[in-house]
Design a protein around this motif. Structure first.
Motif, PDB file in Angstrom:
ATOM      1  N   PRO A 116       0.255  -1.537   0.029  1.00  0.00           N
ATOM      2  CA  PRO A 116      -0.159  -0.011  -0.232  1.00  0.00           C
ATOM      3  C   PRO A 116       0.781   0.939  -0.567  1.00  0.00           C
ATOM      4  N   PHE A 117       1.662   1.410  -0.912  1.00  0.00           N
ATOM      5  CA  PHE A 117       2.808   2.241  -1.383  1.00  0.00           C
ATOM      6  C   PHE A 117       2.263   3.485  -2.871  1.00  0.00           C
ATOM      7  N   PRO A 118       1.105   4.267  -2.380  1.00  0.00           N
ATOM      8  CA  PRO A 118       0.608   5.580  -3.353  1.00  0.00           C
ATOM      9  C   PRO A 118       1.832   6.376  -4.209  1.00  0.00           C
ATOM     10  N   LYS A 119       2.561   6.609  -2.996  1.00  0.00           N
ATOM     11  CA  LYS A 119       3.911   7.767  -3.340  1.00  0.00           C
ATOM     12  C   LYS A 119       4.330   7.439  -4.208  1.00  0.00           C
ATOM     13  N   LEU A 120       4.871   5.731  -4.878  1.00  0.00           N
ATOM     14  CA  LEU A 120       5.617   5.783  -6.273  1.00  0.00           C
ATOM     15  C   LEU A 120       4.407   5.875  -7.617  1.00  0.00           C
ATOM     16  N   VAL A 121       3.194   5.797  -7.285  1.00  0.00           N
ATOM     17  CA  VAL A 121       2.816   6.580  -8.483  1.00  0.00           C
ATOM     18  C   VAL A 121       2.392   7.387  -8.723  1.00  0.00           C
ATOM     19  N   GLU A 122       2.498   8.466  -7.551  1.00  0.00           N
ATOM     20  CA  GLU A 122       2.218  10.233  -7.944  1.00  0.00           C
ATOM     21  C   GLU A 122       4.384  10.421  -8.381  1.00  0.00           C
ATOM     22  N   TYR A 123       4.959   9.986  -7.780  1.00  0.00           N
ATOM     23  CA  TYR A 123       6.163  10.634  -7.856  1.00  0.00           C
ATOM     24  C   TYR A 123       6.388  10.378  -9.640  1.00  0.00           C
ATOM     25  N   LYS A 124       5.971   8.853  -9.855  1.00  0.00           N
ATOM     26  CA  LYS A 124       6.596   8.525 -11.035  1.00  0.00           C
ATOM     27  C   LYS A 124       5.380   8.984 -12.673  1.00  0.00           C
ATOM     28  N   LYS A 125       4.436   9.257 -11.715  1.00  0.00           N
ATOM     29  CA  LYS A 125       2.951   9.529 -13.100  1.00  0.00           C
ATOM     30  C   LYS A 125       4.132   9.924 -13.936  1.00  0.00           C
ATOM     31  N   SER A 126       4.426  11.100 -14.505  1.00  0.00           N
ATOM     32  CA  SER A 126       5.002  10.783 -16.341  1.00  0.00           C
ATOM     33  C   SER A 126       5.672  10.083 -16.817  1.00  0.00           C
ATOM     34  N   GLN A 127       6.077   9.266 -15.559  1.00  0.00           N
ATOM     35  CA  GLN A 127       7.195   8.546 -16.756  1.00  0.00           C
ATOM     36  C   GLN A 127       6.725   6.965 -17.073  1.00  0.00           C
ATOM     37  N   ASN A 128       5.425   6.785 -16.364  1.00  0.00           N
ATOM     38  CA  ASN A 128       4.119   5.174 -16.658  1.00  0.00           C
ATOM     39  C   ASN A 128       4.704   4.250 -16.097  1.00  0.00           C
ATOM     40  N   TRP A 129       5.811   4.408 -14.794  1.00  0.00           N
ATOM     41  CA  TRP A 129       5.797   3.072 -13.858  1.00  0.00           C
ATOM     42  C   TRP A 129       4.903   1.993 -13.487  1.00  0.00           C
ATOM     43  N   VAL A 130       4.224   2.533 -13.031  1.00  0.00           N
ATOM     44  CA  VAL A 130       2.609   2.313 -12.273  1.00  0.00           C
ATOM     45  C   VAL A 130       1.717   3.126 -11.916  1.00  0.00           C
ATOM     46  N   ARG A 131       0.468   2.681 -12.147  1.00  0.00           N
ATOM     47  CA  ARG A 131      -0.941   2.735 -12.215  1.00  0.00           C
ATOM     48  C   ARG A 131      -1.655   2.246 -10.999  1.00  0.00           C
ATOM     49  N   LEU A 132      -2.909   3.170 -10.708  1.00  0.00           N
ATOM     50  CA  LEU A 132      -3.651   2.897  -9.549  1.00  0.00           C
ATOM     51  C   LEU A 132      -4.913   3.025 -10.024  1.00  0.00           C
ATOM     52  N   GLU A 133      -5.437   1.068 -10.239  1.00  0.00           N
ATOM     53  CA  GLU A 133      -6.583   0.897 -11.095  1.00  0.00           C
ATOM     54  C   GLU A 133      -7.287   0.680  -9.874  1.00  0.00           C
ATOM     55  N   GLY A 134      -9.108   1.162  -8.922  1.00  0.00           N
ATOM     56  CA  GLY A 134      -9.265   0.435  -7.933  1.00  0.00           C
ATOM     57  C   GLY A 134      -8.255   0.097  -6.966  1.00  0.00           C
ATOM     58  N   GLU A 135      -8.631  -1.253  -6.883  1.00  0.00           N
ATOM     59  CA  GLU A 135      -7.855  -2.407  -6.034  1.00  0.00           C
ATOM     60  C   GLU A 135      -6.223  -2.794  -6.194  1.00  0.00           C
ATOM     61  N   ARG A 136      -6.027  -2.838  -7.270  1.00  0.00           N
ATOM     62  CA  ARG A 136      -4.846  -2.790  -7.540  1.00  0.00           C
ATOM     63  C   ARG A 136      -3.862  -1.801  -8.953  1.00  0.00           C
ATOM     64  N   PHE A 137      -2.661  -2.295  -8.168  1.00  0.00           N
ATOM     65  CA  PHE A 137      -1.417  -1.744  -8.940  1.00  0.00           C
ATOM     66  C   PHE A 137      -1.763  -2.221 -10.869  1.00  0.00           C
ATOM     67  N   VAL A 138      -1.599  -1.420 -11.531  1.00  0.00           N
ATOM     68  CA  VAL A 138      -0.567  -2.236 -12.777  1.00  0.00           C
ATOM     69  C   VAL A 138       0.652  -1.569 -13.516  1.00  0.00           C
ATOM     70  N   PHE A 139       1.673  -2.533 -14.399  1.00  0.00           N
ATOM     71  CA  PHE A 139       2.697  -2.072 -14.115  1.00  0.00           C
ATOM     72  C   PHE A 139       2.520  -2.034 -15.756  1.00  0.00           C
ATOM     73  N   PRO A 140       2.212  -0.940 -16.537  1.00  0.00           N
ATOM     74  CA  PRO A 140       2.394  -0.367 -18.081  1.00  0.00           C
ATOM     75  C   PRO A 140       3.735  -0.841 -19.145  1.00  0.00           C
ATOM     76  N   GLY A 141       4.978  -0.442 -17.660  1.00  0.00           N
ATOM     77  CA  GLY A 141       6.288  -1.207 -18.850  1.00  0.00           C
ATOM     78  C   GLY A 141       6.866   0.619 -19.116  1.00  0.00           C
ATOM     79  N   GLY A 142       6.481   1.192 -18.587  1.00  0.00           N
ATOM     80  CA  GLY A 142       6.890   3.272 -18.726  1.00  0.00           C
ATOM     81  C   GLY A 142       8.241   2.712 -17.757  1.00  0.00           C
ATOM     82  N   GLY A 143       9.222   3.865 -17.961  1.00  0.00           N
ATOM     83  CA  GLY A 143      10.665   4.483 -16.933  1.00  0.00           C
ATOM     84  C   GLY A 143      10.922   5.552 -18.058  1.00  0.00           C
ATOM     85  N   THR A 144      12.023   6.112 -17.095  1.00  0.00           N
ATOM     86  CA  THR A 144      12.523   7.060 -17.151  1.00  0.00           C
ATOM     87  C   THR A 144      13.498   6.594 -18.835  1.00  0.00           C
TER      88      THR A 144
END
Length: 570
Positions: A116-144
């Protein structure tokens, strides 16, 4: 009244038997083994730790890290608590924890309640590392460095490498500063096994995200000590904007990559300073700074005898030579190149890094591969490794290696019967606490799992280099200390002979508590050991409220001294 003769005889026998019992009991109750037995028996059940220990990593505890200097990221290294400071409680499961997604679904999804760590979603939002969709994280494969996604990045890398990723030449990869391990996840499409490492950081448990996805990862940092791997381990090492100062400290960290990189292996760097002329504005860095860093990097690579084989866009690839004999003269003409003349190149447990180059093993003929040629994967797994063929290890013979493989094929086949869910995807992250030659992991490749092969640093034989030559991965470890991972990160833990090895070195209760910390809820433990040791371990697991089932190791014969305990925490 005088006793009759028969009565006198009976009385004498009873008296002597009582005296004999008192003497035996006295001896028994003063034995140190009984004191240990009583100590275990009288211990109260283990209680849960406070809720703020839910994600506790004993050797990477941020509260302890603050005691150590920041220089060279030293505070991010392992700093384990003293024995007297060790937790004797059980790390609790977070509120709302759910069984992880089965593989391969877990590669792309994880429950928010488990990490339960939403900070990573917020910090890396522009890089599309991880998204929070409802009750689950999804990993779209983005990165710097993956603006078009990690698949496009890996496709681009595949076109740059001299050998295709699908060829089987590249099997083991080290990803430094891995983030949530999307690079390693993408390489699995090519049957490539990636050891992803990153330090504990302010973005909340990136390595924990990786393991929750079912990807090989562990906490690790380039600081003052060597990485916990032997020399000549990896076919490729990778850094995508991993923030490692490669040109600092006389190239100390680049030389460490050289130590763990196999002859002919590749080093891949993407991000600064590669292609700085195009990107310096986007990186908000002065071009002169980046140009200087690029020049120093090129000089260091030259000292290491690395050859740059490709550079395009933001990716550069260097290749390590297959031997040193052809470039020793060249090295002597460069500024201050230094070959290491002491220290074991395979040492990787609390061993200080040194700014020198470990010479590769001698070759008989020019253009021979130092240390021996490895087969392509998957043939590599079942081919006798060069370190066995060369018999560099005292007391190690080809026959013992072959017999070890036969033994573990037999044993794992038996495990498959005991654990009929091995094939179902219930288990993904597996640890072998005492890996030997890697026979257990080799026999497990038919299942949808990966195995972290752990070799105790003080084991009689250091076989971790052999394990890597088989196309498997692992690390050194001292089981008197906690492991460099987050809680709840392994589905199945295999402990063969580990408690016999450590029973006179430290309190085996601490090892059991550590197994509890890193085991996922509803996970399974297989303990294989001498019968008397198993019984002691069972007394401890009973106090954890685990119900272990004892079975005989019939696959090794009915009279084999080892027994097996299966703990299924369902």
């Amino acid at each position: 009244m005088m006793m009759t003769t028969p009565c006198l005889k009976i009385f004498s026998i009873l008296f002597l038997a009582s005296l004999f019992y008192i003497l035996i009991a006295s001896s028994f109750f003063t034995s140190p083994h009984l004191h240990q037995h009583l100590h275990l028996h009288l211990q109260p059940p283990f209680e849960l730790c406070p809720s703020n220990y839910t994600n506790h990593c004993p050797c990477q505890d941020p509260r302890r890290q603050k005691r150590f200097p920041k220089a060279k990221l030293f505070r991010k290294e392992r700093h384990c608590p003293k024995t007297s400071e060790r937790l004797r409680c059980l790390v609790p499961t977070p509120l709302g924890y759910k069984t992880t997604f089965p593989w391969p679904q877990s590669k792309d999804s994880a429950w928010f309640s488990n990490v339960p760590f939403p900070k990573l979603v917020e910090y890396k939002k522009s890089q599309n590392w991880v998204r929070l969709e409802g009750e689950r994280f999804v990993f779209p494969g983005g990165g710097t460095s993956f603006p078009e996604g990690v698949k496009a990045y890996v496709d681009a890398l595949n076109h740059l490498l001299p050998v295709p990723l699908e060829s089987g030449d590249v099997r083991t990869v080290l990803d430094v500063g891995c983030g949530v391990a999307s690079f390693g996840a993408s390489l699995m499409d090519y049957d490539i096994l990636t050891m992803s490492i990153a330090p504990s950081d302010e973005h909340d448990a990136q390595v924990q995200f990786a393991l929750e996805r079912g990807l090989p990862a562990m906490l690790g940092v380039l600081s003052t000590h060597r990485l916990t791997f032997p020399s000549r381990s990896f076919d490729m090492a990778h850094c995508s904007r991993c923030l490692v100062p490669w040109t600092a400290y006389d190239g100390l960290y680049l030389r460490e990559i050289d130590r763990v990189l196999r002859p002919g292996g590749f080093w891949v760097l993407s991000g600064p300073p590669i292609n700085w002329k195009v990107n310096y504005n986007a990186w908000q860095t002065e071009p002169q700074v980046l140009e200087k860093e690029q020049n120093v990097l090129e000089d260091l690579a030259m000292q290491l005898c690395w050859e740059k084989v490709a550079e395009r866009d933001n990716i550069a690839v260097w290749q390590k030579p297959i031997d040193h004999s052809s470039c020793i003269q060249k090295l002597k003409t460069l500024p201050s190149p230094t070959f290491c003349n002491s220290s074991d190149p395979d040492a990787g447990w609390y061993t200080k890094m040194t700014a020198c180059i470990f010479p590769l093993p001698d070759v008989k003929y020019v253009h021979n591969t130092s240390g021996g040629v490895l087969e392509k994967w998957p043939m590599r797994l079942n081919t006798v490794p060069p370190r066995v063929r060369n018999e560099n290890n005292d007391g190690l013979t080809l026959q013992t290696y072959i017999e070890d493989n036969r033994t573990w094929k037999r044993r794992v086949s038996n495990y498959g019967v005991m654990l009929n869910s091995l094939s179902s995807g219930k288990y993904r992250n597996v640890m072998d606490m005492n890996a030997g030659f890697g026979g257990f992991a080799a026999a497990m490749v038919k299942y949808p799992v990966w195995v972290m092969n752990v070799v105790p640093f003080d084991a009689k034989y250091n076989n971790l280099g052999i394990i890597y030559e088989r196309g498997l991965i692992g690390t050194y470890m001292d089981w008197c200390e906690p492991f460099s991972t987050y809680p709840r990160t392994y589905d199945l833990i295999h402990a063969s002979g580990i408690f016999t090895m450590y029973k006179d070195k430290c309190d085996i209760s601490d090892i059991v508590v550590e197994i509890h910390r890193i085991l996922r809820p509803k996970g399974t433990v297989i303990i294989r050991d001498e019968e008397d040791v198993i019984l002691k371990v069972k007394e401890i697991t009973d106090k954890i409220r685990w119900k272990g089932v004892l079975v005989a190791g019939h696959e090794d014969g009915a009279f084999h001294s080892e027994k097996i305990m299966i703990i299924n925490t369902d």
